[in-house]
Write a protein that holds these residues in place. Structure first.
Motif, PDB file in Angstrom:
ATOM      1  N   VAL A 260       0.842  -1.199   0.000  1.00 26.41           N
ATOM      2  CA  VAL A 260       0.000   0.000   0.000  1.00 26.41           C
ATOM      3  C   VAL A 260       0.878   1.251   0.000  1.00 26.41           C
ATOM      4  CG1 VAL A 260      -1.739   1.328   1.262  1.00 26.41           C
ATOM      5  CG2 VAL A 260      -1.961  -1.157   1.082  1.00 26.41           C
ATOM      6  N   PHE A 404      -5.169   4.301  -5.840  1.00 24.62           N
ATOM      7  CA  PHE A 404      -6.075   3.773  -4.819  1.00 24.62           C
ATOM      8  C   PHE A 404      -7.342   4.621  -4.685  1.00 24.62           C
ATOM      9  CE2 PHE A 404      -2.217   1.784  -2.559  1.00 24.62           C
ATOM     10  CZ  PHE A 404      -2.422   0.564  -3.195  1.00 24.62           C
ATOM     11  N   PRO A 420      -7.637  -8.250   1.126  1.00 28.06           N
ATOM     12  CA  PRO A 420      -7.081  -6.932   1.443  1.00 28.06           C
ATOM     13  C   PRO A 420      -7.209  -6.522   2.902  1.00 28.06           C
ATOM     14  CG  PRO A 420      -9.047  -6.748   0.059  1.00 28.06           C
ATOM     15  CD  PRO A 420      -8.664  -8.182   0.086  1.00 28.06           C
ATOM     16  N   HIS A 424      -3.514  -6.091   2.937  1.00 30.22           N
ATOM     17  CA  HIS A 424      -3.389  -4.681   2.533  1.00 30.22           C
ATOM     18  C   HIS A 424      -4.430  -3.877   3.313  1.00 30.22           C
ATOM     19  CE1 HIS A 424      -2.067  -7.240  -0.819  1.00 30.22           C
ATOM     20  NE2 HIS A 424      -1.111  -6.336  -0.972  1.00 30.22           N
ATOM     21  N   TYR A 545      -9.696  -6.225  -8.373  1.00 33.91           N
ATOM     22  CA  TYR A 545      -8.514  -6.249  -7.514  1.00 33.91           C
ATOM     23  C   TYR A 545      -8.140  -7.704  -7.280  1.00 33.91           C
ATOM     24  CZ  TYR A 545      -9.505  -1.348  -6.667  1.00 33.91           C
ATOM     25  OH  TYR A 545      -9.726  -0.007  -6.836  1.00 33.91           O
ATOM     26  N   GLY A 547      -4.822 -10.618  -6.052  1.00 30.78           N
ATOM     27  CA  GLY A 547      -3.592 -10.803  -5.295  1.00 30.78           C
ATOM     28  C   GLY A 547      -2.917 -12.112  -5.634  1.00 30.78           C
ATOM     29  N   ASN A 581      -6.204  -4.188 -11.024  1.00 31.06           N
ATOM     30  CA  ASN A 581      -5.360  -3.686  -9.949  1.00 31.06           C
ATOM     31  C   ASN A 581      -4.733  -4.821  -9.144  1.00 31.06           C
ATOM     32  OD1 ASN A 581      -6.336  -0.700 -10.099  1.00 31.06           O
ATOM     33  ND2 ASN A 581      -8.205  -1.910 -10.019  1.00 31.06           N
ATOM     34  N   LEU A 583      -2.730  -6.233  -6.167  1.00 27.83           N
ATOM     35  CA  LEU A 583      -2.365  -5.787  -4.817  1.00 27.83           C
ATOM     36  C   LEU A 583      -1.032  -6.432  -4.459  1.00 27.83           C
ATOM     37  CD1 LEU A 583      -5.875  -5.976  -3.107  1.00 27.83           C
ATOM     38  CD2 LEU A 583      -4.662  -3.946  -3.939  1.00 27.83           C
ATOM     39  N   ALA A 708       1.984  -0.333  -4.853  1.00 30.32           N
ATOM     40  CA  ALA A 708       1.189  -1.118  -5.793  1.00 30.32           C
ATOM     41  C   ALA A 708       0.505  -0.264  -6.847  1.00 30.32           C
ATOM     42  CB  ALA A 708       0.143  -1.936  -5.034  1.00 30.32           C
TER      43      ALA A 708
END
Length: 959
Positions: A260, A404, A420, A424, A545, A547, A581, A583, A708
């Motif tokens: 982040v 973000f 997240p 995150h 989003y 990961g 996006n 992460l 990120a």
């Protein structure tokens, strides 16, 4: 340096484009419509007294200190809850207002301890400041504080009094000093989104209550620090402030934990860190924080930290403490000897995603200019290398598309393979705020994460797919979008290759790719897949989003391209509220990739085979570069086992704990003749090291991290390096021992070189970052101010590329011998391999890795909560304690990898992504059985750890 003080405007900023002009104390003021009078006054330079108001949370209007007079209106409204209006005239100070404010303050002070001189908040207390601001000189109601100031009144027990809550290791809660302003409760709700605090009781019986009047450590509090930050008194105070005192200077720096990239004020007394306070102007965190960044910095001065260089001839010997010159000479001589014996390709390096851009850049430069090869890789290999490959194929860039802040404009949020709120957390809080404000949510994850259901949050669709079926899921979603006519054809025709789109559309339209055909493969009802696809395609701005649950698979790159296909097909790119996006897991994963840490790419993702790019670096560095790509991390291990790779420089990366198939990694390291570990601690990889170079914490050096969202931010030195050198200096000194003759005097000079040679960083400099705070690459003549949102007019590669994503089942399959699927992840309080967080009080929340198992699977095996169980796979076995939960589906088990003695990666296999060799951590077939304790491997590993950390005394070294 002085203490950085930020202006508190009292209420949040209005986003309105319409402007309103009013008069405040005779001065004309123009502000956006919807702005509170309190904020308008502060922007004009007039501070209205306040206690319940702060600009990080909504106006509340309870303290009544901020009353004002408006000409033509009756009464004295609260300025925090009264919006501006055209033409009104406001008075902020009159005899009437002064009398009201003093009366209010008298009530507060009558029930508040008057121990200001010995109070930890002395000098930083808003109650103290406001008493002075309103001119309070006496309290008509006395100072006895019969309600909750003293434990006893007149010799009798005071049943209204409550003792301090010292349960949290990082802060205290003193109810006697609480003024019930509600700021902590509202911060927990509005900023963090945990809803762990409430106000219990009424009137003088009112108290801030964690949960149902629990201790903080027993409540749902996640120790993000938002309540401590919001508290205007000493009710909630950092224990470090109580121990050390108020800070006297500070500097803005960037957190060294997750991707982040939160910015903090490091507040100091001399060279002692008092506290880390989230910076309101931080573009990534906007003044919020999590438990790690806010409190878990104690590792920097932990007793385990090694501050002196050490060497040893062989790994069975104890370490010998030596001078820097001796250690670097030893390392350089060994590297030269290995290359002379085995060839120039026999050595390499692995860069760290925890180190700065400048430090990472120097390591890859050392490999290419000093070692004469391209054997450099980074931990992104084992986390987000499929992101780089997949997004580059689709869009022409290897990074996320949004900032973000973009999430504030999302109507539908699709989270796949990411958690997240744990991994995150600051962005997770931001996401939850948008969900509470009305956005829809789709979660695709084998496990029921907190996003699926938490206070005031519920996913519209949770698709708990079987581990390893991401590609099938993404293709099934695409099938619905294409077959039901939900494609944004205008966007696709204008922005993408139409022929490639048609080929892709024909592929996903096949009956075998329908949700019904894939239902048994994925393990999710077809109707839910269809509902989720329709919601994403038709719900407005759709943002994806993802990961490590996407990338750490044998088809990780395929899934990333499949996600890009979905975004292009629905037109969810090139504006706020949409995008693809990733992460990122660590603080500088993005930066380590940007800086050329891959064996086939120079900084800026310029392929090593490209003659023009290579020529630019050769001219600047004054050396000839090898045009052939080097070895990836798995290739290094294989070559080491085979006897062809004999030397490794590890900068801040603990591959023995973080990489899969621990036995294979151990064999590779044991077969090397020179392993150099540069780190803060004797990490697990140091068991096999011959040279240990003590590293430097982020508090002790200058540099930059890239988060990120591609945001380049400064880290600033607030104390001298405890080891004597910054990490960049250590690499430079090693390079000079190899004859390279580097002479950088400051990391800013390294960044200047990066900017010269890297097109996307062309305009980046420390001078620029000092002026603007941060910038998102690309930052060059074409985008001088950076690019928060990418692909607005077109893609970097020209036309967006649709890629056919054929689902290929993983080789890791369940069967009678290994009937369960193990998947792995992270937890809020710990970070990566735990080298940092395990050396803080965060271990009170997570002292060991545990295995989550569904009640049905536990019952079948006779396992109860807390039992030791053996986890066995084709690669190896380990033991963990069991946590029985329905967060995981039957047939799936889950664990983390933060504790080295738990040896999670002993059981993960060497399966990897077809394009990038990113390991398949998320799918391992295992069997679970009851155990009496650690396995034989764990016992041997414990013995190895103890033996490998022996440091010879001065007498031993002399002998």
């Amino acid at each position: 340096m002085t203490l950085i003080k930020e202006t508190d405007y009292g209420t949040p900023e209005s986003k309105s484009a319409n402007m309103v002009t009013l008069t405040i104390d005779g001065k004309s003021v123009t502000v956006p419509e919807g702005t509170s009078i309190m904020r308008a006054a502060m922007e004009a330079g007039t501070e209205i007294p306040k206690l319940c108001a702060t600009d990080s949370i909504k106006a509340f209007g309870s303290c009544r200190l901020c009353v004002i007079e408006v000409e033509g209106r009756n009464g004295t409204p609260a300025s925090c809850t009264t919006p501006v209006a055209p033409g009104i005239s406001v008075k902020t100070q009159t005899p009437r207002l002064s009398a009201i404010r003093r009366g209010v303050m008298e009530l507060y002070i009558s029930d508040h301890p008057l121990d200001c001189l010995t109070c930890a908040a002395n000098g930083d207390c808003e109650l103290q400041d406001m008493a002075g601001a309103v001119g309070l000189r006496d309290v008509r109601y006395g100072y006895d504080g019969s309600n909750h100031v003293f434990a006893r009144n007149n010799g009798e027990a005071n049943f209204n009094w409550k003792p301090k809550d010292e349960s949290n290791p990082y802060f205290t809660y003193d109810p006697a000093k609480c003024i019930v302003c509600n700021r902590c409760v509202r911060a927990c709700e509005e900023v963090q989104g945990t809803f762990a605090l409430t106000i219990s009781g009424r009137g003088f019986d009112s108290r801030v209550s964690p949960g149902m009047d629990e201790a903080f450590m027993e409540s749902e509090c996640v120790s993000c620090g938002a309540c401590v930050q919001a508290c205007p008194t000493a009710t909630l105070t950092e224990k470090s402030v109580i121990a050390i005192g108020q800070p006297e200077h500070s500097a803005v720096t960037t957190c060294a934990y997750c991707g982040v990239g939160c910015t903090f004020k490091a507040e100091m007394r001399g060279e002692e860190l008092v506290r880390m306070v989230p910076w309101k102007d931080g573009k990534a965190n906007h003044g919020h924080s999590c438990i790690k960044g806010r409190f878990a910095y104690g590792y920097a001065h932990h007793g385990d930290r090694i501050l002196n260089p050490m060497i040893r001839e062989s790994i069975d010997q104890p370490w010998q403490v030596v001078s820097w010159d001796e250690a670097l000479t030893f390392a350089a001589d060994r590297l030269k000897a290995v290359q002379a014996k085995y060839g120039k390709g026999s050595v390499g390096a692995i860069t760290s995603s925890r180190c700065s851009n400048e430090e990472t850049y120097l390591v890859q430069k050392l490999v290419r200019a000093g070692f004469g090869n391209n054997n450099v890789d980074t931990c992104a290999r084992v986390c987000h290398s499929p992101t780089g490959y997949g997004l580059n194929q689709a869009f022409g860039t290897s990074a996320g598309t949004q900032d973000f802040d973009s999430v504030d404009d999302s109507d539908v949020i699709l989270v796949i393979g990411a958690n997240p709120t744990d991994a995150h957390p600051v962005f997770g809080s931001r996401m939850k705020k948008r969900l509470r404000d009305g956005a829809k949510l789709i979660v695709i994850d084998p496990r029921r994460t907190d996003l699926v259901r938490s206070p005031h949050i519920k996913a519209d669709f949770h698709l708990p797919l079987k581990p390893g079926t991401n590609v099938a899921m993404v293709t099934a979603l695409a099938h619905v979008i294409v077959k039901e006519g939900l494609v944004n054809e205008e966007f696709v025709r204008a922005r993408c290759d139409w022929d490639e789109f048609q080929a892709w559309a024909d592929f996903v339209s096949l009956d075998r790719n329908s949700p019904e055909a894939l239902e048994s493969v994925i393990g999710v009802k077809a109707e839910d897949i269809r509902g989720a696809a329709r919601l994403y395609a038709t719900g407005g701005n759709g943002a994806i989003y993802y990961g490590l649950g996407v990338t750490e698979h044998s088809q990780g790159s395929t899934t990333v391209m499949g996600i890009a296909n979905l975004a292009m097909a629905t037109g969810n790119l090139g504006r706020r509220g949409v995008g693809v996006n990733p992460l990122r897991g660590q603080n500088n994963v993005q930066g380590s990739c940007d800086m050329g840490s891959f064996p086939h790419e120079l900084p800026g993702y310029q392929h090593i085979s490209g003659e023009a790019a290579r020529a630019a670096f050769e001219a600047d560095w004054g050396v000839k570069l090898d045009p052939e790509p080097g070895l990836r991390i798995p290739n290094m291990f294989d070559a080491a086992v085979e006897g062809r790779f004999k030397g490794l420089y590890l900068q801040g990366e603990d591959i023995l704990q973080s990489d899969p198939d621990t036995r294979h990694v151990s064999a590779a390291l044991a077969n090397m003749e020179i392993v150099i570990v540069q780190d803060l601690f004797l990490v697990e990889s140091a068991h096999y090291a011959h040279v240990f170079l003590p590293g430097c914490s982020f508090l002790e050096k200058d540099g930059t991290f890239t988060n990120a969202e591609r945001r380049i931010q400064r880290i600033r030195q607030v104390m001298r390096p405890k080891n004597g050198y910054g990490d960049w200096e250590i690499t430079q000194n090693l390079a000079n021992k190899l004859g390279l003759g580097w002479n950088y005097a400051h990391p800013s000079e390294i960044m200047d070189e990066i900017a010269r040679l890297t097109p996307s960083f062309r305009n980046v400099s420390y001078t620029m970052l000092e002026e603007v705070g941060s910038v998102q690459w690309p930052c060059n003549d074409a985008s001088p101010d950076g690019m928060p949102i990418m692909h607005i007019e077109g893609f970097a590669r020209g036309k967006g590329k649709f890629v056919i994503t054929e689902y290929v089942p993983t080789d890791e399959k369940v069967g009678p011998r290994f009937p369960l699927l193990l998947t792995t992840g992270r937890i809020l309080s710990q970070y990566n391999v735990g080298a940092q967080t395990r050396r803080t009080e965060n271990s009170q929340w997570h002292p060991e890795d545990v295995l989550e198992i569904h009640p049905h699977d536990a019952e079948d095996r006779g396992v109860v909560e807390g039992d030791w169980v053996k986890v066995a796979s084709r690669a190896g076995e380990t033991t963990l304690r069991v946590k029985i939960t329905d967060r995981v589906a039957p047939g799936v088990v889950y664990t983390t990898f933060h504790h080295p003695l738990c040896n999670t990666n002993v059981v993960t296999t060497d399966n990897s992504d077809w394009a990038t060799n990113c390991p398949e951590y998320k799918v391992t077939a295992v069997q679970i059985s009851k155990s009496n304790g650690p396995t034989e491997f764990q016992e041997k590993y414990r013995e190895l750890s103890e033996s490998a950390r022996r440091i010879a005394s001065t007498i031993d070294a002399a002998e």
